[in-house]
Scaffold this motif. Sequence first.
Motif, mmCIF file in Angstrom:
data_model
loop_
_atom_site.group_PDB
_atom_site.id
_atom_site.type_symbol
_atom_site.label_atom_id
_atom_site.label_comp_id
_atom_site.label_asym_id
_atom_site.label_seq_id
_atom_site.Cartn_x
_atom_site.Cartn_y
_atom_site.Cartn_z
ATOM 1 N N LYS A 166 -4.710 6.290 14.878
ATOM 2 C CA LYS A 166 -3.671 5.756 14.003
ATOM 3 C C LYS A 166 -3.338 6.711 12.870
ATOM 4 O O LYS A 166 -2.287 6.585 12.241
ATOM 5 N N GLN A 167 -4.197 7.674 12.623
ATOM 6 C CA GLN A 167 -3.986 8.600 11.517
ATOM 7 C C GLN A 167 -3.567 10.002 11.956
ATOM 8 O O GLN A 167 -3.071 10.775 11.138
ATOM 9 N N VAL A 168 -3.733 10.362 13.222
ATOM 10 C CA VAL A 168 -3.511 11.743 13.661
ATOM 11 C C VAL A 168 -2.658 11.774 14.925
ATOM 12 O O VAL A 168 -2.903 11.006 15.867
ATOM 13 N N SER A 169 -1.674 12.670 14.939
ATOM 14 C CA SER A 169 -0.834 12.877 16.118
ATOM 15 C C SER A 169 -0.681 14.370 16.373
ATOM 16 O O SER A 169 -0.558 15.166 15.441
ATOM 17 N N LEU A 170 -0.651 14.727 17.649
ATOM 18 C CA LEU A 170 -0.437 16.102 18.074
ATOM 19 C C LEU A 170 0.804 16.128 18.965
ATOM 20 O O LEU A 170 0.936 15.298 19.867
ATOM 21 N N SER A 171 1.714 17.071 18.722
ATOM 22 C CA SER A 171 2.955 17.108 19.489
ATOM 23 C C SER A 171 3.275 18.521 19.941
ATOM 24 O O SER A 171 2.937 19.503 19.274
ATOM 25 N N GLY A 172 3.932 18.586 21.086
ATOM 26 C CA GLY A 172 4.486 19.836 21.583
ATOM 27 C C GLY A 172 5.964 19.617 21.852
ATOM 28 O O GLY A 172 6.370 18.529 22.281
ATOM 29 N N TYR A 173 6.784 20.608 21.572
ATOM 30 C CA TYR A 173 8.221 20.431 21.753
ATOM 31 C C TYR A 173 8.857 21.728 22.234
ATOM 32 O O TYR A 173 8.336 22.827 22.015
ATOM 33 N N GLY A 174 9.973 21.569 22.890
ATOM 34 C CA GLY A 174 10.676 22.735 23.417
ATOM 35 C C GLY A 174 12.040 22.343 23.927
ATOM 36 O O GLY A 174 12.362 21.166 24.086
ATOM 37 N N GLY A 175 12.865 23.354 24.174
ATOM 38 C CA GLY A 175 14.226 23.095 24.640
ATOM 39 C C GLY A 175 15.053 24.357 24.569
ATOM 40 O O GLY A 175 14.548 25.473 24.742
ATOM 41 N N THR A 198 0.822 -1.207 0.000
ATOM 42 C CA THR A 198 0.000 0.000 0.000
ATOM 43 C C THR A 198 0.854 1.254 0.000
ATOM 44 O O THR A 198 1.777 1.371 0.803
ATOM 45 N N PRO A 199 0.590 2.228 -0.880
ATOM 46 C CA PRO A 199 1.289 3.513 -0.794
ATOM 47 C C PRO A 199 0.996 4.186 0.538
ATOM 48 O O PRO A 199 -0.082 4.012 1.112
ATOM 49 N N LYS A 200 1.959 4.960 1.030
ATOM 50 C CA LYS A 200 1.807 5.632 2.312
ATOM 51 C C LYS A 200 2.145 7.105 2.170
ATOM 52 O O LYS A 200 2.934 7.494 1.313
ATOM 53 N N ALA A 201 1.542 7.907 3.040
ATOM 54 C CA ALA A 201 1.807 9.342 3.010
ATOM 55 C C ALA A 201 1.601 9.921 4.403
ATOM 56 O O ALA A 201 0.852 9.372 5.215
ATOM 57 N N LYS A 202 2.301 11.019 4.685
ATOM 58 C CA LYS A 202 2.078 11.749 5.926
ATOM 59 C C LYS A 202 2.201 13.236 5.653
ATOM 60 O O LYS A 202 3.007 13.684 4.838
ATOM 61 N N LEU A 203 1.378 13.997 6.328
ATOM 62 C CA LEU A 203 1.340 15.444 6.185
ATOM 63 C C LEU A 203 1.656 16.070 7.536
ATOM 64 O O LEU A 203 0.971 15.792 8.520
ATOM 65 N N ASP A 256 24.046 34.184 22.092
ATOM 66 C CA ASP A 256 23.902 33.413 23.323
ATOM 67 C C ASP A 256 22.851 32.321 23.152
ATOM 68 O O ASP A 256 22.044 32.338 22.206
ATOM 69 N N MET A 257 22.838 31.380 24.095
ATOM 70 C CA MET A 257 21.819 30.333 24.071
ATOM 71 C C MET A 257 20.431 30.944 24.263
ATOM 72 O O MET A 257 20.295 31.985 24.916
ATOM 73 N N ALA A 258 19.424 30.282 23.708
ATOM 74 C CA ALA A 258 18.060 30.801 23.793
ATOM 75 C C ALA A 258 17.063 29.651 23.848
ATOM 76 O O ALA A 258 17.272 28.613 23.209
ATOM 77 N N PRO A 259 15.971 29.786 24.586
ATOM 78 C CA PRO A 259 14.935 28.741 24.616
ATOM 79 C C PRO A 259 14.072 28.779 23.364
ATOM 80 O O PRO A 259 13.973 29.803 22.681
ATOM 81 N N PHE A 260 13.435 27.651 23.069
ATOM 82 C CA PHE A 260 12.492 27.582 21.949
ATOM 83 C C PHE A 260 11.321 26.699 22.335
ATOM 84 O O PHE A 260 11.412 25.857 23.237
ATOM 85 N N ALA A 261 10.205 26.868 21.632
ATOM 86 C CA ALA A 261 9.003 26.075 21.878
ATOM 87 C C ALA A 261 8.189 26.009 20.595
ATOM 88 O O ALA A 261 8.245 26.925 19.757
ATOM 89 N N GLY A 262 7.460 24.901 20.424
ATOM 90 C CA GLY A 262 6.666 24.762 19.212
ATOM 91 C C GLY A 262 5.580 23.714 19.354
ATOM 92 O O GLY A 262 5.462 23.016 20.371
ATOM 93 N N ILE A 263 4.785 23.577 18.306
ATOM 94 C CA ILE A 263 3.678 22.628 18.267
ATOM 95 C C ILE A 263 3.575 22.070 16.871
ATOM 96 O O ILE A 263 3.901 22.742 15.876
ATOM 97 N N GLY A 264 3.161 20.786 16.752
ATOM 98 C CA GLY A 264 3.043 20.151 15.455
ATOM 99 C C GLY A 264 1.823 19.257 15.381
ATOM 100 O O GLY A 264 1.332 18.747 16.386
ATOM 101 N N LEU A 265 1.365 19.024 14.162
ATOM 102 C CA LEU A 265 0.214 18.167 13.901
ATOM 103 C C LEU A 265 0.552 17.303 12.686
ATOM 104 O O LEU A 265 1.025 17.812 11.666
ATOM 105 N N GLN A 266 0.341 15.991 12.803
ATOM 106 C CA GLN A 266 0.660 15.064 11.709
ATOM 107 C C GLN A 266 -0.545 14.210 11.341
ATOM 108 O O GLN A 266 -1.254 13.705 12.221
ATOM 109 N N PHE A 267 -0.769 14.085 10.039
ATOM 110 C CA PHE A 267 -1.810 13.216 9.495
ATOM 111 C C PHE A 267 -1.132 12.112 8.679
ATOM 112 O O PHE A 267 -0.247 12.392 7.866
ATOM 113 N N ARG A 268 -1.562 10.867 8.893
ATOM 114 C CA ARG A 268 -0.988 9.728 8.168
ATOM 115 C C ARG A 268 -2.066 9.055 7.323
ATOM 116 O O ARG A 268 -3.200 8.873 7.761
ATOM 117 N N PHE A 269 -1.676 8.684 6.107
ATOM 118 C CA PHE A 269 -2.631 8.093 5.174
ATOM 119 C C PHE A 269 -2.089 6.760 4.653
ATOM 120 O O PHE A 269 -0.893 6.556 4.576
#
Length: 398
Positions: free
Chosen positions: A353-362, A125-130, A385-398
């Motif tokens: 199985k098709q959707v993931s939500l993520s938060g990240y930082g460091g 089966t072909p696969k894809a992710k967004l 100088d060093m600096a903090p970062f933060a973000g959010i992501g959303l993934q769809f799998r097909f």
Amino acid sequence: STLLPLAYTPPPLTRLQTSHLAKHVCEPSLTPLIDIFSACHLPPHVEFVLMRYISFRALTPTTTTKASAIVAACLACLSATSMAQESSSLVTQVPPAAVLTDSPSSIASPQATDGKLYEPAKARTPKAKLDLYGDHTFSSDLSDADGNFAVSRVGIGLQMLFPVFESAQIGLGINAKRWEYDFEDAAIFDSVDGDPWQGVNDFDLTLSFSNKINEKWSYFFGGSIQSSAADGADFSDSISAAGFFGGTYSFSDTFSLGGGIIVRQPLEDDLEVVPVITMDWKIDEQWRFSIAPNVGRRLAGLIYTPCESWEFALGGGIEFNSFRLDDEAPAPEGVGRYRRAPLGLDVTWNISKQVSLSGYGGVMLFQELTLDDSDGERIEREESDMAPFAGIGLQFRF
């Protein structure tokens, strides 16, 4: 042979079903056989034949023993088929659709996908992710000069895998990113207003091919083309290209090691040849160490999966962004370069199985800004100088 025609392909038995059946057939007393059939989930035509056998005979220890022996024979056939199906299922190592250009997620390396070796392409089966994501690196001071800056980024990426031939795949990756630089009094790069550049647009297209030679060896190769330009810069002057190739060796089901070479031509810079090492080590059912572009949004790290719904990835890597400037920049039609080394934690919630939500930082352990003229000659380079970062992501799998 009369109970299991060759044309019939039974579903695999689970370990729970196997043990439950064995418990009953090993005690062939007067245990109701109907319970045995229900526990084993035998195929309908097998259950029908056994019920016919019992219905025409009195339920005695003798007939029970015979029927139990038939059930045991069915179990052996079904279990053998199940194990054969499991042993033929292999983890295929293939590269992602992207290659090292100017983004952390585009470093070529093998990734695990489900599949069977030497299975016709039409049976796979072909696969894809967004992927959709956005993050912000907070303001930090320049190390040896006045001024500070912050960086924001939003992006979208589509990765696709298409099975071809018996054990090969073609990968296609399409990615777009928008960077926003917020300078304040950075006179070292812009003596007029201290703001050398603002918005930058990235687009890249990657095509790859991978093939599994046997149970141990696989190889991959491909190429990428990218455009990266500040607002107002000419598109035709913002294009760069790269190519890559490499291979992977699987020592076992839990450990694989790979390597390759990336050849790329940055904007107004010398040709670069970059070696790449990849590794995937499944320590146990919950822990894994990986060197690949899918460790969160970084290159290498430790991944903890306590359950199917949650995943935690602690990792680090290198990110960089080289782009063409417009003709009104401090270096007209020159090149701006930005490099950084993030170390962070990604927390991913698999909603389904098709959707993931993520938060990240460091924290950005290292940041470097460079300004070159239109011929690639260095004008200025400065760390921050060093600096903090933060973000959010959303993934769809097909």
